[in-house]
Design a protein around this motif. Structure first.
Motif, PDB file in Angstrom:
ATOM      1  N   GLN A  20       0.790  -1.522   0.089  1.00 45.08           N
ATOM      2  CA  GLN A  20       0.309   0.365  -0.114  1.00 45.08           C
ATOM      3  C   GLN A  20       0.841   1.321   0.550  1.00 45.08           C
ATOM      4  OE1 GLN A  20      -2.123  -1.185   3.360  1.00 45.08           O
ATOM      5  NE2 GLN A  20      -3.935  -1.971   2.016  1.00 45.08           N
ATOM      6  N   THR A  22       3.904   1.848  -1.065  1.00 43.54           N
ATOM      7  CA  THR A  22       4.807   1.750  -2.106  1.00 43.54           C
ATOM      8  C   THR A  22       3.528   2.378  -3.891  1.00 43.54           C
ATOM      9  OG1 THR A  22       6.545  -0.321  -2.015  1.00 43.54           O
ATOM     10  CG2 THR A  22       6.297  -0.393  -4.556  1.00 43.54           C
ATOM     11  N   VAL A  23       2.453   1.328  -3.087  1.00 43.11           N
ATOM     12  CA  VAL A  23       1.737   2.606  -4.528  1.00 43.11           C
ATOM     13  C   VAL A  23       1.189   3.802  -4.500  1.00 43.11           C
ATOM     14  CG1 VAL A  23      -0.768   2.036  -5.555  1.00 43.11           C
ATOM     15  CG2 VAL A  23       0.422   0.208  -5.044  1.00 43.11           C
ATOM     16  N   ALA A  24       0.943   4.305  -2.866  1.00 44.05           N
ATOM     17  CA  ALA A  24       0.635   5.608  -2.897  1.00 44.05           C
ATOM     18  C   ALA A  24       2.016   6.034  -3.165  1.00 44.05           C
ATOM     19  CB  ALA A  24       0.582   5.859  -1.503  1.00 44.05           C
ATOM     20  N   LYS A  25       3.471   5.752  -3.311  1.00 46.22           N
ATOM     21  CA  LYS A  25       4.078   6.334  -2.997  1.00 46.22           C
ATOM     22  C   LYS A  25       4.668   6.733  -5.253  1.00 46.22           C
ATOM     23  CE  LYS A  25       6.777   5.554   0.779  1.00 46.22           C
ATOM     24  NZ  LYS A  25       8.051   4.618   1.602  1.00 46.22           N
ATOM     25  N   LEU A  26       4.198   6.046  -5.767  1.00 45.20           N
ATOM     26  CA  LEU A  26       4.124   5.542  -6.901  1.00 45.20           C
ATOM     27  C   LEU A  26       3.372   7.067  -7.510  1.00 45.20           C
ATOM     28  CD1 LEU A  26       4.568   1.802  -7.836  1.00 45.20           C
ATOM     29  CD2 LEU A  26       6.186   3.520  -8.296  1.00 45.20           C
ATOM     30  N   LYS A  27       1.758   6.691  -7.165  1.00 47.02           N
ATOM     31  CA  LYS A  27       1.389   7.346  -7.055  1.00 47.02           C
ATOM     32  C   LYS A  27       1.093   8.926  -7.427  1.00 47.02           C
ATOM     33  CE  LYS A  27      -3.082   3.825  -7.066  1.00 47.02           C
ATOM     34  NZ  LYS A  27      -4.349   4.083  -6.727  1.00 47.02           N
ATOM     35  N   ALA A  28       2.081   8.813  -5.908  1.00 45.54           N
ATOM     36  CA  ALA A  28       2.491  10.333  -6.182  1.00 45.54           C
ATOM     37  C   ALA A  28       3.620  11.413  -6.675  1.00 45.54           C
ATOM     38  CB  ALA A  28       2.896  10.291  -4.480  1.00 45.54           C
ATOM     39  N   LYS A  29       4.106  10.091  -7.682  1.00 47.76           N
ATOM     40  CA  LYS A  29       5.434   9.942  -8.498  1.00 47.76           C
ATOM     41  C   LYS A  29       6.093  10.431  -7.327  1.00 47.76           C
ATOM     42  CE  LYS A  29       2.777  11.771 -12.592  1.00 47.76           C
ATOM     43  NZ  LYS A  29       2.605  10.158 -12.446  1.00 47.76           N
ATOM     44  N   ASP A  30       6.512  10.351  -6.197  1.00 51.75           N
ATOM     45  CA  ASP A  30       7.182   9.993  -5.130  1.00 51.75           C
ATOM     46  C   ASP A  30       8.728   9.002  -5.812  1.00 51.75           C
ATOM     47  OD1 ASP A  30       9.603  10.358  -2.960  1.00 51.75           O
ATOM     48  OD2 ASP A  30       7.444  10.091  -1.620  1.00 51.75           O
TER      49      ASP A  30
END
Length: 151
Positions: A20, A22-30
């Protein structure tokens, strides 16, 4: 560096939370804070899992096809045919989700057939049943998923 250590620790301690996060960071382009090492490992693992599943399902399909074709036990036909239908459906789903698995079909078929034949021979050879060393029917995907070889 601290973030990578925390992410790895999260990966080891709570996999669901790690996914979760990792997905949040990817979606935020972090991307600077994504645990790339473990993400790469997990993505590689997904590909291996798909290959393993198609091999496993094809082995089960072949085991039950061999039994249905060569073992004269009518009381078992219904169960074998049910398993054949189920495995065919699951293989169709796998190929629909990952069409590139089709490119592995021939190599996978050879491995699966050897494994299926070994297991069926172990189970039925003492009962006098003989099985051919090679698959004697069409082995392409369409044939394997649609033909009732015993008819």
């Amino acid at each position: 560096m601290t973030q990578a250590i925390l992410s790895k620790s999260l990966y080891e301690s709570d996999f669901l939370l790690w996914t979760q996060d990792t997905v949040a960071k990817l979606k935020a382009k972090d991307f600077d804070h994504v645990d790339l090492e473990n993400l790469i490992e997990e993505i590689e693992s997904l590909g291996k899992s798909e290959k393993k599943e198609i091999k496993s399902r094809l082995t089960t399909l072949l085991e039950h096809l061999i039994k249905r074709i060569y073992v004269d036990m009518p009381q078992e036909f219904n169960g074998w045919e049910r398993t054949i239908r189920n495995q065919r459906t699951e293989i169709e789903f796998l190929l629909d989700d990952s069409p590139s698995l089709q490119a592995l079909w021939n190599d996978t078929f050879d491995i699966a057939f050897r494994a299926a034949l070994r297991d069926v021979r172990k189970e039925y050879s003492q009962k006098g049943y003989q099985f051919p060393d090679v698959w004697q029917f069409g082995r392409d995907i369409n044939t394997m998923l649609n033909v009732d070889f015993w008819e």
